[in-house]
Design a protein around this motif. Sequence first.
Motif, PDB file in Angstrom:
ATOM      1  N   LEU A 132       5.762   5.136  26.172  1.00  0.00           N
ATOM      2  CA  LEU A 132       5.018   6.393  26.070  1.00  0.00           C
ATOM      3  C   LEU A 132       3.664   6.177  25.391  1.00  0.00           C
ATOM      4  O   LEU A 132       3.507   5.282  24.567  1.00  0.00           O
ATOM      5  CB  LEU A 132       5.809   7.420  25.246  1.00  0.00           C
ATOM      6  N   GLU A 133       2.723   7.030  25.727  1.00  0.00           N
ATOM      7  CA  GLU A 133       1.420   7.046  25.048  1.00  0.00           C
ATOM      8  C   GLU A 133       1.684   7.332  23.565  1.00  0.00           C
ATOM      9  O   GLU A 133       2.567   8.122  23.229  1.00  0.00           O
ATOM     10  CB  GLU A 133       0.578   8.158  25.685  1.00  0.00           C
ATOM     11  N   PRO A 134       0.939   6.709  22.641  1.00  0.00           N
ATOM     12  CA  PRO A 134       1.233   6.857  21.209  1.00  0.00           C
ATOM     13  C   PRO A 134       1.375   8.299  20.709  1.00  0.00           C
ATOM     14  O   PRO A 134       2.283   8.599  19.940  1.00  0.00           O
ATOM     15  CB  PRO A 134       0.046   6.154  20.530  1.00  0.00           C
ATOM     16  N   LEU A 135       0.496   9.198  21.157  1.00  0.00           N
ATOM     17  CA  LEU A 135       0.571  10.585  20.682  1.00  0.00           C
ATOM     18  C   LEU A 135       1.826  11.273  21.199  1.00  0.00           C
ATOM     19  O   LEU A 135       2.483  12.024  20.462  1.00  0.00           O
ATOM     20  CB  LEU A 135      -0.691  11.358  21.118  1.00  0.00           C
ATOM     21  N   ASP A 136       2.200  10.999  22.449  1.00  0.00           N
ATOM     22  CA  ASP A 136       3.439  11.556  23.006  1.00  0.00           C
ATOM     23  C   ASP A 136       4.647  10.989  22.244  1.00  0.00           C
ATOM     24  O   ASP A 136       5.595  11.704  21.932  1.00  0.00           O
ATOM     25  CB  ASP A 136       3.581  11.208  24.495  1.00  0.00           C
ATOM     26  N   ARG A 137       4.584   9.695  21.963  1.00  0.00           N
ATOM     27  CA  ARG A 137       5.669   9.043  21.225  1.00  0.00           C
ATOM     28  C   ARG A 137       5.831   9.680  19.848  1.00  0.00           C
ATOM     29  O   ARG A 137       6.948   9.968  19.412  1.00  0.00           O
ATOM     30  CB  ARG A 137       5.351   7.553  21.080  1.00  0.00           C
ATOM     31  N   ALA A 138       4.715   9.909  19.174  1.00  0.00           N
ATOM     32  CA  ALA A 138       4.766  10.529  17.841  1.00  0.00           C
ATOM     33  C   ALA A 138       5.381  11.919  17.915  1.00  0.00           C
ATOM     34  O   ALA A 138       6.215  12.288  17.078  1.00  0.00           O
ATOM     35  CB  ALA A 138       3.361  10.600  17.241  1.00  0.00           C
ATOM     36  N   ALA A 139       4.993  12.700  18.927  1.00  0.00           N
ATOM     37  CA  ALA A 139       5.532  14.057  19.083  1.00  0.00           C
ATOM     38  C   ALA A 139       7.044  14.017  19.298  1.00  0.00           C
ATOM     39  O   ALA A 139       7.799  14.775  18.677  1.00  0.00           O
ATOM     40  CB  ALA A 139       4.845  14.773  20.248  1.00  0.00           C
ATOM     41  N   VAL A 140       7.509  13.109  20.151  1.00  0.00           N
ATOM     42  CA  VAL A 140       8.946  12.979  20.439  1.00  0.00           C
ATOM     43  C   VAL A 140       9.707  12.566  19.181  1.00  0.00           C
ATOM     44  O   VAL A 140      10.757  13.133  18.856  1.00  0.00           O
ATOM     45  CB  VAL A 140       9.181  11.954  21.575  1.00  0.00           C
ATOM     46  N   ILE A 141       9.180  11.592  18.447  1.00  0.00           N
ATOM     47  CA  ILE A 141       9.857  11.106  17.244  1.00  0.00           C
ATOM     48  C   ILE A 141       9.931  12.194  16.177  1.00  0.00           C
ATOM     49  O   ILE A 141      10.975  12.404  15.559  1.00  0.00           O
ATOM     50  CB  ILE A 141       9.158   9.836  16.702  1.00  0.00           C
ATOM     51  N   LEU A 142       8.821  12.892  15.986  1.00  0.00           N
ATOM     52  CA  LEU A 142       8.822  13.971  14.992  1.00  0.00           C
ATOM     53  C   LEU A 142       9.819  15.064  15.372  1.00  0.00           C
ATOM     54  O   LEU A 142      10.503  15.625  14.519  1.00  0.00           O
ATOM     55  CB  LEU A 142       7.420  14.564  14.837  1.00  0.00           C
ATOM     56  N   ARG A 143       9.909  15.354  16.674  1.00  0.00           N
ATOM     57  CA  ARG A 143      10.803  16.436  17.127  1.00  0.00           C
ATOM     58  C   ARG A 143      12.270  16.032  17.064  1.00  0.00           C
ATOM     59  O   ARG A 143      13.110  16.749  16.528  1.00  0.00           O
ATOM     60  CB  ARG A 143      10.440  16.839  18.574  1.00  0.00           C
ATOM     61  N   TYR A 144      12.605  14.876  17.616  1.00  0.00           N
ATOM     62  CA  TYR A 144      14.008  14.530  17.801  1.00  0.00           C
ATOM     63  C   TYR A 144      14.601  13.631  16.723  1.00  0.00           C
ATOM     64  O   TYR A 144      15.814  13.564  16.592  1.00  0.00           O
ATOM     65  CB  TYR A 144      14.223  13.919  19.192  1.00  0.00           C
ATOM     66  N   TRP A 145      13.765  12.935  15.954  1.00  0.00           N
ATOM     67  CA  TRP A 145      14.302  12.114  14.875  1.00  0.00           C
ATOM     68  C   TRP A 145      14.029  12.729  13.508  1.00  0.00           C
ATOM     69  O   TRP A 145      14.794  12.536  12.587  1.00  0.00           O
ATOM     70  CB  TRP A 145      13.743  10.689  14.940  1.00  0.00           C
ATOM     71  N   GLN A 146      12.908  13.448  13.399  1.00  0.00           N
ATOM     72  CA  GLN A 146      12.579  14.065  12.109  1.00  0.00           C
ATOM     73  C   GLN A 146      12.882  15.566  12.106  1.00  0.00           C
ATOM     74  O   GLN A 146      12.689  16.232  11.106  1.00  0.00           O
ATOM     75  CB  GLN A 146      11.100  13.839  11.764  1.00  0.00           C
ATOM     76  N   ASP A 147      13.304  16.092  13.261  1.00  0.00           N
ATOM     77  CA  ASP A 147      13.689  17.496  13.402  1.00  0.00           C
ATOM     78  C   ASP A 147      12.554  18.461  13.017  1.00  0.00           C
ATOM     79  O   ASP A 147      12.788  19.526  12.458  1.00  0.00           O
ATOM     80  CB  ASP A 147      14.943  17.774  12.558  1.00  0.00           C
ATOM     81  N   ALA A 148      11.314  18.047  13.297  1.00  0.00           N
ATOM     82  CA  ALA A 148      10.157  18.903  12.995  1.00  0.00           C
ATOM     83  C   ALA A 148      10.030  19.992  14.063  1.00  0.00           C
ATOM     84  O   ALA A 148      10.356  19.772  15.226  1.00  0.00           O
ATOM     85  CB  ALA A 148       8.890  18.059  12.959  1.00  0.00           C
ATOM     86  N   SER A 149       9.555  21.145  13.663  1.00  0.00           N
ATOM     87  CA  SER A 149       9.329  22.234  14.620  1.00  0.00           C
ATOM     88  C   SER A 149       8.044  21.950  15.397  1.00  0.00           C
ATOM     89  O   SER A 149       7.242  21.089  15.010  1.00  0.00           O
ATOM     90  CB  SER A 149       9.201  23.566  13.874  1.00  0.00           C
ATOM     91  N   GLU A 150       7.837  22.691  16.480  1.00  0.00           N
ATOM     92  CA  GLU A 150       6.615  22.506  17.267  1.00  0.00           C
ATOM     93  C   GLU A 150       5.375  22.827  16.433  1.00  0.00           C
ATOM     94  O   GLU A 150       4.346  22.174  16.564  1.00  0.00           O
ATOM     95  CB  GLU A 150       6.680  23.369  18.528  1.00  0.00           C
ATOM     96  N   VAL A 151       5.500  23.814  15.545  1.00  0.00           N
ATOM     97  CA  VAL A 151       4.372  24.181  14.667  1.00  0.00           C
ATOM     98  C   VAL A 151       4.068  23.029  13.708  1.00  0.00           C
ATOM     99  O   VAL A 151       2.905  22.648  13.515  1.00  0.00           O
ATOM    100  CB  VAL A 151       4.686  25.479  13.885  1.00  0.00           C
ATOM    101  N   GLU A 152       5.126  22.433  13.131  1.00  0.00           N
ATOM    102  CA  GLU A 152       4.935  21.311  12.198  1.00  0.00           C
ATOM    103  C   GLU A 152       4.338  20.099  12.908  1.00  0.00           C
ATOM    104  O   GLU A 152       3.473  19.412  12.355  1.00  0.00           O
ATOM    105  CB  GLU A 152       6.271  20.935  11.544  1.00  0.00           C
TER     106      GLU A 152
END
Length: 200
Positions: A132-152
Amino acid sequence: MNDEKVWVLQARNGDDEAFAILVETYQTPVYNLCYRMLGEPEAAEDAAQETFLKVYQNLPRYDIERPFATWLLSIAAHHCIDKLRRRRFSTFSIDEDEESPLELPDRHAADPETETSRREQQRRLQRLLQELEPLDRAAVILRYWQDASEVEIAQALGLTVPAVKSRLHRARRALAVLWQEQELEAETQAERIPYGSPAI
């Protein structure tokens, strides 16, 4: 005022012990984010250390009203994105056999075979994340591994919430396609292997 804010304020005033508590509290999530982003334990350890150094240096600029975890993970994610952009070639080895040092075996796994299968799936997913592109990868990791909300995630990555939703949707589709391609490839290879080999 919660304990975390007290530690941040004390660390701002030069209290190294308070900063050490913050590092202890967040070293696992920061390391895990860096590992998922970079795909290598050594690179993740370096990135985590560099993240905490940046956090220490930028504490005076931290907005105390903003969640500390979001700010911290934002710094880690951006640091990893910068590292990935500077890489000319992917250094993630397909033969990578090392596990995250912070990942413990599942004591509740039904049997060794199930555990082996789970670990293999984790390794496969880790390899796919590298596509994945780095920014997409970061978004996925924050969402599914760090359980961050879309706002966060939007705050952490400097994006709008619709942009985060779009990136997550695109990344999920890309991962699903890559996963299916790997399944097909594995099935094709399995069909090519003869059932028995002659005794030597």
